[in-house]
Scaffold this motif. Sequence first.
Motif, PDB file in Angstrom:
ATOM      1  N   GLY A  52       0.801  -1.223   0.000  1.00  0.00           N
ATOM      2  CA  GLY A  52       0.000   0.000   0.000  1.00  0.00           C
ATOM      3  C   GLY A  52       0.827   1.263   0.000  1.00  0.00           C
ATOM      4  O   GLY A  52       0.299   2.369   0.173  1.00  0.00           O
ATOM      5  N   GLU A  53       2.135   1.136  -0.204  1.00  0.00           N
ATOM      6  CA  GLU A  53       3.012   2.304  -0.171  1.00  0.00           C
ATOM      7  C   GLU A  53       3.192   2.902  -1.568  1.00  0.00           C
ATOM      8  O   GLU A  53       3.302   2.180  -2.559  1.00  0.00           O
ATOM      9  CB  GLU A  53       4.376   1.910   0.395  1.00  0.00           C
ATOM     10  N   ALA A  54       3.229   4.235  -1.640  1.00  0.00           N
ATOM     11  CA  ALA A  54       3.438   4.943  -2.899  1.00  0.00           C
ATOM     12  C   ALA A  54       4.926   5.110  -3.158  1.00  0.00           C
ATOM     13  O   ALA A  54       5.713   5.321  -2.236  1.00  0.00           O
ATOM     14  CB  ALA A  54       2.761   6.302  -2.862  1.00  0.00           C
ATOM     15  N   GLY A  55       5.301   5.028  -4.442  1.00  0.00           N
ATOM     16  CA  GLY A  55       6.687   5.208  -4.826  1.00  0.00           C
ATOM     17  C   GLY A  55       6.928   6.581  -5.434  1.00  0.00           C
ATOM     18  O   GLY A  55       6.066   7.474  -5.379  1.00  0.00           O
ATOM     19  N   GLN A  56       8.089   6.759  -6.031  1.00  0.00           N
ATOM     20  CA  GLN A  56       8.466   8.031  -6.644  1.00  0.00           C
ATOM     21  C   GLN A  56       7.640   8.279  -7.900  1.00  0.00           C
ATOM     22  O   GLN A  56       7.598   7.426  -8.785  1.00  0.00           O
ATOM     23  CB  GLN A  56       9.957   8.004  -7.001  1.00  0.00           C
ATOM     24  N   PRO A  57       6.984   9.444  -8.029  1.00  0.00           N
ATOM     25  CA  PRO A  57       6.192   9.736  -9.227  1.00  0.00           C
ATOM     26  C   PRO A  57       7.051   9.771 -10.489  1.00  0.00           C
ATOM     27  O   PRO A  57       8.227  10.141 -10.446  1.00  0.00           O
ATOM     28  CB  PRO A  57       5.600  11.117  -8.930  1.00  0.00           C
ATOM     29  N   VAL A  58       6.446   9.374 -11.610  1.00  0.00           N
ATOM     30  CA  VAL A  58       7.115   9.374 -12.906  1.00  0.00           C
ATOM     31  C   VAL A  58       6.490  10.478 -13.760  1.00  0.00           C
ATOM     32  O   VAL A  58       5.261  10.581 -13.838  1.00  0.00           O
ATOM     33  CB  VAL A  58       6.941   8.007 -13.611  1.00  0.00           C
ATOM     34  N   GLU A  59       7.326  11.291 -14.396  1.00  0.00           N
ATOM     35  CA  GLU A  59       6.803  12.387 -15.218  1.00  0.00           C
ATOM     36  C   GLU A  59       6.184  11.863 -16.510  1.00  0.00           C
ATOM     37  O   GLU A  59       6.858  11.217 -17.314  1.00  0.00           O
ATOM     38  CB  GLU A  59       7.922  13.385 -15.537  1.00  0.00           C
ATOM     39  N   THR A  69       9.104   1.761 -17.534  1.00  0.00           N
ATOM     40  CA  THR A  69       9.749   3.054 -17.280  1.00  0.00           C
ATOM     41  C   THR A  69       8.859   4.230 -17.660  1.00  0.00           C
ATOM     42  O   THR A  69       9.085   5.354 -17.232  1.00  0.00           O
ATOM     43  CB  THR A  69      11.058   3.166 -18.090  1.00  0.00           C
ATOM     44  N   MET A  70       7.871   3.982 -18.509  1.00  0.00           N
ATOM     45  CA  MET A  70       6.965   4.985 -19.069  1.00  0.00           C
ATOM     46  C   MET A  70       7.681   5.958 -20.005  1.00  0.00           C
ATOM     47  O   MET A  70       7.173   7.048 -20.292  1.00  0.00           O
ATOM     48  CB  MET A  70       6.232   5.766 -17.961  1.00  0.00           C
ATOM     49  N   ASP A  71       8.845   5.564 -20.524  1.00  0.00           N
ATOM     50  CA  ASP A  71       9.520   6.373 -21.543  1.00  0.00           C
ATOM     51  C   ASP A  71       8.669   6.382 -22.819  1.00  0.00           C
ATOM     52  O   ASP A  71       8.104   5.349 -23.207  1.00  0.00           O
ATOM     53  CB  ASP A  71      10.905   5.799 -21.867  1.00  0.00           C
ATOM     54  N   ARG A  72       8.612   7.539 -23.467  1.00  0.00           N
ATOM     55  CA  ARG A  72       7.805   7.698 -24.677  1.00  0.00           C
ATOM     56  C   ARG A  72       8.404   6.884 -25.834  1.00  0.00           C
ATOM     57  O   ARG A  72       9.599   6.945 -26.100  1.00  0.00           O
ATOM     58  CB  ARG A  72       7.734   9.179 -25.052  1.00  0.00           C
ATOM     59  N   VAL A  73       7.564   6.110 -26.528  1.00  0.00           N
ATOM     60  CA  VAL A  73       7.995   5.322 -27.687  1.00  0.00           C
ATOM     61  C   VAL A  73       7.443   5.922 -28.976  1.00  0.00           C
ATOM     62  O   VAL A  73       8.168   6.127 -29.938  1.00  0.00           O
ATOM     63  CB  VAL A  73       7.535   3.848 -27.560  1.00  0.00           C
ATOM     64  N   LYS A  74       6.146   6.210 -28.989  1.00  0.00           N
ATOM     65  CA  LYS A  74       5.529   6.801 -30.171  1.00  0.00           C
ATOM     66  C   LYS A  74       4.344   7.653 -29.761  1.00  0.00           C
ATOM     67  O   LYS A  74       3.532   7.247 -28.926  1.00  0.00           O
ATOM     68  CB  LYS A  74       5.069   5.730 -31.159  1.00  0.00           C
ATOM     69  N   THR A  75       4.237   8.830 -30.359  1.00  0.00           N
ATOM     70  CA  THR A  75       3.103   9.718 -30.119  1.00  0.00           C
ATOM     71  C   THR A  75       2.200   9.697 -31.345  1.00  0.00           C
ATOM     72  O   THR A  75       2.667   9.891 -32.472  1.00  0.00           O
ATOM     73  CB  THR A  75       3.568  11.162 -29.855  1.00  0.00           C
ATOM     74  N   VAL A  76       0.913   9.442 -31.113  1.00  0.00           N
ATOM     75  CA  VAL A  76      -0.061   9.415 -32.197  1.00  0.00           C
ATOM     76  C   VAL A  76      -1.018  10.601 -32.017  1.00  0.00           C
ATOM     77  O   VAL A  76      -1.926  10.544 -31.185  1.00  0.00           O
ATOM     78  CB  VAL A  76      -0.854   8.093 -32.213  1.00  0.00           C
ATOM     79  N   PRO A  77      -0.830  11.683 -32.756  1.00  0.00           N
ATOM     80  CA  PRO A  77      -1.765  12.812 -32.664  1.00  0.00           C
ATOM     81  C   PRO A  77      -3.137  12.387 -33.209  1.00  0.00           C
ATOM     82  O   PRO A  77      -3.214  11.602 -34.160  1.00  0.00           O
ATOM     83  CB  PRO A  77      -1.131  13.881 -33.563  1.00  0.00           C
ATOM     84  N   VAL A  78      -4.195  12.894 -32.602  1.00  0.00           N
ATOM     85  CA  VAL A  78      -5.552  12.594 -33.076  1.00  0.00           C
ATOM     86  C   VAL A  78      -6.292  13.897 -33.352  1.00  0.00           C
ATOM     87  O   VAL A  78      -5.932  14.954 -32.821  1.00  0.00           O
ATOM     88  CB  VAL A  78      -6.333  11.745 -32.050  1.00  0.00           C
ATOM     89  N   THR A  79      -7.317  13.809 -34.193  1.00  0.00           N
ATOM     90  CA  THR A  79      -8.069  15.015 -34.550  1.00  0.00           C
ATOM     91  C   THR A  79      -9.337  15.169 -33.734  1.00  0.00           C
ATOM     92  O   THR A  79     -10.042  16.168 -33.861  1.00  0.00           O
ATOM     93  CB  THR A  79      -8.428  15.002 -36.047  1.00  0.00           C
ATOM     94  N   CYS A  80      -9.640  14.147 -32.893  1.00  0.00           N
ATOM     95  CA  CYS A  80     -10.793  14.297 -31.993  1.00  0.00           C
ATOM     96  C   CYS A  80     -10.299  14.906 -30.681  1.00  0.00           C
ATOM     97  O   CYS A  80      -9.093  15.019 -30.448  1.00  0.00           O
ATOM     98  CB  CYS A  80     -11.487  12.959 -31.766  1.00  0.00           C
ATOM     99  N   TYR A  81     -11.234  15.258 -29.809  1.00  0.00           N
ATOM    100  CA  TYR A  81     -10.875  15.978 -28.592  1.00  0.00           C
ATOM    101  C   TYR A  81     -11.358  15.210 -27.364  1.00  0.00           C
ATOM    102  O   TYR A  81     -12.533  14.864 -27.259  1.00  0.00           O
ATOM    103  CB  TYR A  81     -11.503  17.373 -28.632  1.00  0.00           C
ATOM    104  N   GLY A  82     -10.426  14.962 -26.446  1.00  0.00           N
ATOM    105  CA  GLY A  82     -10.808  14.307 -25.194  1.00  0.00           C
ATOM    106  C   GLY A  82     -10.725  12.798 -25.236  1.00  0.00           C
ATOM    107  O   GLY A  82     -11.640  12.131 -24.737  1.00  0.00           O
ATOM    108  N   VAL A  83      -9.628  12.247 -25.812  1.00  0.00           N
ATOM    109  CA  VAL A  83      -9.475  10.788 -25.765  1.00  0.00           C
ATOM    110  C   VAL A  83      -9.583  10.351 -24.306  1.00  0.00           C
ATOM    111  O   VAL A  83      -9.006  10.960 -23.421  1.00  0.00           O
ATOM    112  CB  VAL A  83      -8.142  10.327 -26.407  1.00  0.00           C
ATOM    113  N   ASN A  84     -10.280   9.266 -24.092  1.00  0.00           N
ATOM    114  CA  ASN A  84     -10.828   9.040 -22.775  1.00  0.00           C
ATOM    115  C   ASN A  84     -10.704   7.593 -22.304  1.00  0.00           C
ATOM    116  O   ASN A  84      -9.845   7.253 -21.522  1.00  0.00           O
ATOM    117  CB  ASN A  84     -12.302   9.491 -22.838  1.00  0.00           C
TER     118      ASN A  84
END
Length: 395
Positions: A147-154, A187-202
Amino acid sequence: MKTTRLPRKATVLLAGLVLAALAGCGSADKGSAEALGTRGPAKPAKAVPAVPPGLPGMPPVLDPKDVYAADRPGKLSPAVKDFPSRVYVPNTTSNTVSVIDPATYQVIDTIPVGAQPQHVVPSWDMKTLWVNNNRGHTLTPINPATGEAGQPVEVHDPYNLYFTPNGKYAIVMASLDKELVFRDPHTMDRVKTVPVTCYGVNHADFSADGRYFIVSCEFSGELLKVDTEKMEVVGQQKLPFEGAMPQDVKVSPDGKTFYVADMMAHGMWVLGGDTFETPKLLPTGKGCHGLYVSRDSKEMYISNRGEGTISVFDFPKNKLTKKWELPDGGSPDMGGVSADGKVLWLSGRYDSEVYAIDTKTGKELARIPVGGGPHGLAVYPQPGRYSLGHTGIFR
């Protein structure tokens, strides 16, 4: 020429084999005669439908007729079986996570996290819970064993978080950035960014074979279809309702139909994922929001946030069969089903509380005060082999 005589036992055995062969060729044996061509060619055997190949690296589907076959009551994987049973509630306006002991219905801990935590998401390997601090632009890891929280990842704009069925990528739903961001799942390192034309991917869910997923776009009233392996948008459509605001997405047990909650259309959109045709609306209640499948895969619980009710959809009957009302009203939002399948847990978004509901009777078992703006709570641990993300989609 000298003739070799066989022993008596060998002679009897040989005679028996000859008679058996002659009997097999006789007209009385229709199957054998057809095989020999005396009554026409044999009927071809029925072809067994092949299971479509899944996404490379994805664990084999346990049951082609039920994508939730691994989610039966109490069927905990070795990775989670020793974790204490808890309900983790992200409070969006308090910037905390309330931890509830489901045995006592009491808050036993409050964990400070980043700004505007939206969802608590189990990792693909089910060993970590990630708190999505949307406006804090971080993910806070929680160890479910302690139940312990670790270091936040950006991570920028993490409204929601999913994982590809093969565990290769995490997918951040960057709602305001208008992006789907594929990242390393550890690690949550960015691999690929996919821009979208809709708003509020959810919200999202995956096809049975894991080769595509369907995404709701809350603020533009649209749906996306995304190729998982190529990491590309392959389909997009506007929902046929003025002011549509799609929310949670869930696939049917047979993997053929997708359901999309819509809090402004007050119901679920129903469509085939493969064809991605224009969906049809099934009214459920005001503020239709969260979708949760029962442990036996026969029902789906639908939270109607705007009227304090839960609708129940019967998969085999393909219709709504029940509607439960919270006795003192409320704003049931996101949540999950207990490991034994007996309790549905939902956050009360506008009432700073959490509801525990009996899945057999619809009776409210408890109403628990928590922080401000409780949202995507996670009931943990849960059955399944791996997590696809959100508040707990397990396969």
